[in-house]
Design a protein around this motif. Structure first.
Motif, PDB file in Angstrom:
ATOM      1  N   ASP A   1      38.529  38.512  43.707  1.00  0.00           N
ATOM      2  CA  ASP A   1      38.456  37.265  44.469  1.00  0.00           C
ATOM      3  C   ASP A   1      37.072  36.626  44.326  1.00  0.00           C
ATOM      4  OD1 ASP A   1      41.065  37.376  45.319  1.00  0.00           O
ATOM      5  OD2 ASP A   1      40.611  38.309  47.240  1.00  0.00           O
TER       6      ASP A   1
ATOM      7  N   SER B   1      39.887  44.437  44.602  1.00  0.00           N
ATOM      8  CA  SER B   1      40.524  43.159  44.931  1.00  0.00           C
ATOM      9  C   SER B   1      39.488  42.134  45.390  1.00  0.00           C
ATOM     10  CB  SER B   1      41.583  43.361  46.021  1.00  0.00           C
ATOM     11  OG  SER B   1      42.635  44.162  45.547  1.00  0.00           O
TER      12      SER B   1
ATOM     13  N   ARG C   1      36.842  34.743  41.258  1.00  0.00           N
ATOM     14  CA  ARG C   1      37.545  33.463  41.377  1.00  0.00           C
ATOM     15  C   ARG C   1      36.729  32.449  42.170  1.00  0.00           C
ATOM     16  NH1 ARG C   1      42.190  36.457  43.073  1.00  0.00           N
ATOM     17  NH2 ARG C   1      43.707  36.715  41.404  1.00  0.00           N
TER      18      ARG C   1
ATOM     19  N   SER D   1      46.126  40.375  39.635  1.00  0.00           N
ATOM     20  CA  SER D   1      44.818  39.720  39.637  1.00  0.00           C
ATOM     21  C   SER D   1      44.026  40.076  38.381  1.00  0.00           C
ATOM     22  CB  SER D   1      44.014  40.138  40.876  1.00  0.00           C
ATOM     23  OG  SER D   1      44.601  39.632  42.048  1.00  0.00           O
TER      24      SER D   1
END
Length: 202
Positions: free
Chosen positions: A170, A166, A173, A117
């Motif tokens: 996200d 994480s 995104r 990621s």
């Protein structure tokens, strides 16, 4: 140019990449544990993806082994043969050892998912390369060893640290929920068996 050889310099690397400084300690610990120079070069993303695929297969096999041991434990409880206590104790010790091993596989899988990621969300290849160079330098390791000792995290905190990073990836995104990226933990299997069969959790 000033050489980067202190904990503060290390944490600055994360801050400059747009990450929270407090994540740096946990991520650095995970990099020392699971990181590799092969994840930072030209083929870094390809190597990460390849290792993730391998890890998925390894985790499935490890999970199957634990489930098989749990089945053996249940069979022994039902039959209660001679030397039952010794046999069950042996199986339970195996389950405990395999569960610990599985958790390490799960941590590595989470770590690989996270750095993949980082590649795609924050162009993290340069950051990973800098972190790897930092820890590849023995002088750096010697100079920060005592400083890091006082702020090392246990595995629960390390996992929370990775989860927070994480979620942040996200969020960048534009996602509102974190998608599951690893296989069903064995702990869930234990809980199901405890509910259905009153099996002892080890």
């Amino acid at each position: 140019m000033k050489k980067k050889n202190s904990v503060e310099d290390l944490l600055d690397m994360y801050s400059e990449a747009g990450l929270q400084r407090e994540w740096g300690v946990g991520f650095s610990t995970m990099w020392q544990k699971f990181g590799s120079k092969k994840y930072t070069g030209r083929n870094g993303m390809e190597n990460i993806t390849h290792d993730l695929q391998d890890m998925y297969v390894i985790m499935e096999r490890a999970q199957e082994k634990i489930l098989s041991l749990k089945k053996s434990e249940k069979d022994l409880e039902e039959r209660k043969p001679t030397m039952w206590d010794i046999k069950v104790d042996t199986v339970r010790k195996q389950i405990d050892a395999e569960s610990i091993s599985y958790h390490q596989l799960e941590l590595r899988y989470k770590f690989l998912t996270l750095i993949r990621s980082m590649y795609t969300v924050i162009s993290g290849q340069q950051l990973l390369s800098n972190v790897d160079k930092f820890f590849s330098n023995r002088k750096n390791m010697d100079s920060i060893k005592s400083s890091m000792r006082g702020i090392l995290m246990n595995e629960i905190d390390l996992e929370k640290n990775m989860d927070s990073m994480s979620v942040y990836m996200d969020t960048l995104r534009g996602k509102t929920e974190k998608a599951p990226v690893y296989t069903k933990p064995v702990t869930n299997v234990k809980k199901e068996e405890e509910t259905n069969d009153n099996a002892e959790v080890v």
